[in-house]
Design an enzyme around this catalytic site. Structure first.
Site, PDB file in Angstrom:
ATOM      1  N   GLU A  49      76.906  57.911 -50.959  1.00  0.00           N
ATOM      2  CA  GLU A  49      75.586  57.915 -51.602  1.00  0.00           C
ATOM      3  C   GLU A  49      74.604  57.008 -50.857  1.00  0.00           C
ATOM      4  O   GLU A  49      73.438  57.346 -50.712  1.00  0.00           O
ATOM      5  CB  GLU A  49      75.701  57.489 -53.074  1.00  0.00           C
ATOM      6  CG  GLU A  49      76.284  58.555 -53.980  1.00  0.00           C
ATOM      7  CD  GLU A  49      75.449  59.837 -54.011  1.00  0.00           C
ATOM      8  OE1 GLU A  49      74.219  59.779 -53.817  1.00  0.00           O
ATOM      9  OE2 GLU A  49      76.039  60.906 -54.223  1.00  0.00           O
ATOM     10  N   TYR A 132      68.761  55.712 -58.912  1.00  0.00           N
ATOM     11  CA  TYR A 132      69.344  57.003 -58.531  1.00  0.00           C
ATOM     12  C   TYR A 132      70.811  56.853 -58.126  1.00  0.00           C
ATOM     13  O   TYR A 132      71.696  57.576 -58.606  1.00  0.00           O
ATOM     14  CB  TYR A 132      68.548  57.646 -57.374  1.00  0.00           C
ATOM     15  CG  TYR A 132      69.298  58.830 -56.824  1.00  0.00           C
ATOM     16  CD1 TYR A 132      69.228  60.063 -57.463  1.00  0.00           C
ATOM     17  CD2 TYR A 132      70.155  58.700 -55.725  1.00  0.00           C
ATOM     18  CE1 TYR A 132      69.970  61.150 -57.008  1.00  0.00           C
ATOM     19  CE2 TYR A 132      70.907  59.773 -55.269  1.00  0.00           C
ATOM     20  CZ  TYR A 132      70.800  60.994 -55.910  1.00  0.00           C
ATOM     21  OH  TYR A 132      71.548  62.053 -55.465  1.00  0.00           O
ATOM     22  N   ASP A 150      67.798  64.344 -57.639  1.00  0.00           N
ATOM     23  CA  ASP A 150      67.285  64.219 -56.270  1.00  0.00           C
ATOM     24  C   ASP A 150      66.323  65.382 -56.014  1.00  0.00           C
ATOM     25  O   ASP A 150      65.964  66.121 -56.940  1.00  0.00           O
ATOM     26  CB  ASP A 150      68.441  64.188 -55.256  1.00  0.00           C
ATOM     27  CG  ASP A 150      69.185  65.516 -55.183  1.00  0.00           C
ATOM     28  OD1 ASP A 150      68.866  66.440 -55.969  1.00  0.00           O
ATOM     29  OD2 ASP A 150      70.069  65.647 -54.316  1.00  0.00           O
TER      30      ASP A 150
END
Ligand code: SF4
Length: 360
Positions: A49, A132, A150
């Site tokens: 990520e 996020y 996203d």
């Protein structure tokens, strides 16, 4: 607005599609493996990520393989030399992220007994993990019902619900819509499924509606406006920033280098002495017969950088007022940040091969 039953139907249809079409990724636990009892490795999910904040899945694969081969666990990464991690990160973009990667690994070891926190709130306390990334790790690694939004997810939501408000204004609404679809069971697979749908079927141009599990309920497809969504406000042009770099090579092949200040872009990285990127601080790092050697251009997320290169061949014993000479064997140009590597390559080709005179 869709009711709860309708939302459950939508997420069930998407999960059924994901079970058949999930992309294979080195950090992902496939749906069949999960059914067989395999659990995602939070370290690998986190690492992927953070890397994906910078670039595409295709570009991240090689970096991910190299990082996990060299540092297979968070403990191994936490114990790594800073310079080694920065070197492996070269080419992946902002070094502040690589520095936070190390800080985060060390915090997991020092403050969390070597285990990543399993909640979004816990993850948010770690360096370099924003809202996020915390949601993505909570969902993917720990199967928490966090909503992960996203660019892919925004596009899919804008089309499914035919949201005509342009981005970025529509962000909050798209997040709300995404959250209404997040299921209580398999939220991690669901989060990855929407991203996969956006990356492989509901693509920015020419979405493949004919093979989409949401073809029937998709409001944009019904209206025939899917290719126009999401709408976007026009982007402001990126500004250009300019500066100068001085590249001095000693006649034994050593280069004059310095460690950049910790704060700011490329902070803590090795580079050539230069002015600030608004042109300030424009003095050469040592007296020499400086020559023009062209310009390197590099684009960062928020601006273009144009750096004028000044090169010089200097004799053994020359003393710089800034930086220090590093023998060529003591560093690899591949370890330099991309803009510095470009400058090195241009300067090396402008200087004569044996370090005695400028090329014609
Ligand atoms: S039907 Fe088409 S536009 Fe709608 S979600 Fe599927 S691929 Fe995207």
């Amino acid at each position: 607005m869709r009711d709860g039953g309708e939302s459950e139907g939508l997420s069930a249809d998407l999960l059924a599609w994901y079970d058949r079409h999930a992309r294979v990724m080195p950090w992902r636990t496939a749906p069949a493996a999960k059914t067989a009892g395999e659990r995602p490795d939070p370290y690998r999910v986190w690492l992927s990520e953070v890397m994906l904040q910078q670039t595409t899945v295709a570009a991240v694969r090689d970096y991910f393989h190299r990082f996990t081969a060299r540092w297979p666990t968070v403990a191994a990464l936490a114990a790594a030399e800073d310079a080694a991690v920065m070197g492996e990160w070269a080419g992946l973009g902002y070094y502040a992220r690589a520095r936070n990667l190390l800080k985060c690994a060390r915090s997991v070891m020092a403050d969390h007994g070597g285990r990543f926190p399993a909640t979004r709130e816990g993850l948010l306390t770690l360096p370099g993990i924003g809202p996020y990334t915390a949601s993505a790790i909570a969902a993917i690694a720990f199967d928490k019902a966090a909503t992960v939004v996203d660019g892919n997810v925004e596009r899919v939501m804008a089309r499914l619900h035919r949201v005509e408000v342009p981005l970025p204004k529509a962000k909050a609404e798209l997040t709300r819509l995404a959250s209404t679809l997040t299921p209580a069971t398999r939220p991690g697979d669901y989060a990855q499924a929407v991203m996969d749908l956006g990356a492989t079927v509901c693509t920015p141009r020419n979405p493949a509606c004919g093979i989409c599990p949401w073809m029937a309920p998709c409001a944009a497809r019904v209206a025939g406006v899917q290719a126009d969504l999401p709408r976007k406000l026009p982007k402001a042009a990126k500004p250009v920033r300019r500066g100068t770099l001085w590249l001095a090579r000693r006649n034994d092949g050593a280069w004059l280098l310095e460690t950049r200040p910790e704060k700011g872009l490329l902070g803590g990285m090795l580079g050539f002495p230069g002015s600030a990127w608004d042109g300030a601080g424009g003095d050469a790092p040592m007296p020499a017969d400086w020559q023009d050697a062209g310009e390197v251009r590099h684009t960062f997320t928020h601006f273009h950088l144009y750096l004028a290169l000044r090169v010089a061949e200097v004799p053994a014993g020359a003393v710089p007022v800034r930086g220090q000479f590093l023998r060529r064997a003591a560093f690899s140009p591949a370890d330099l940040p991309t803009v510095m590597r470009k400058a090195h390559d241009l300067a090396a080709s402008a200087l004569a091969p044996h370090g005695t005179a400028l090329a014609p």
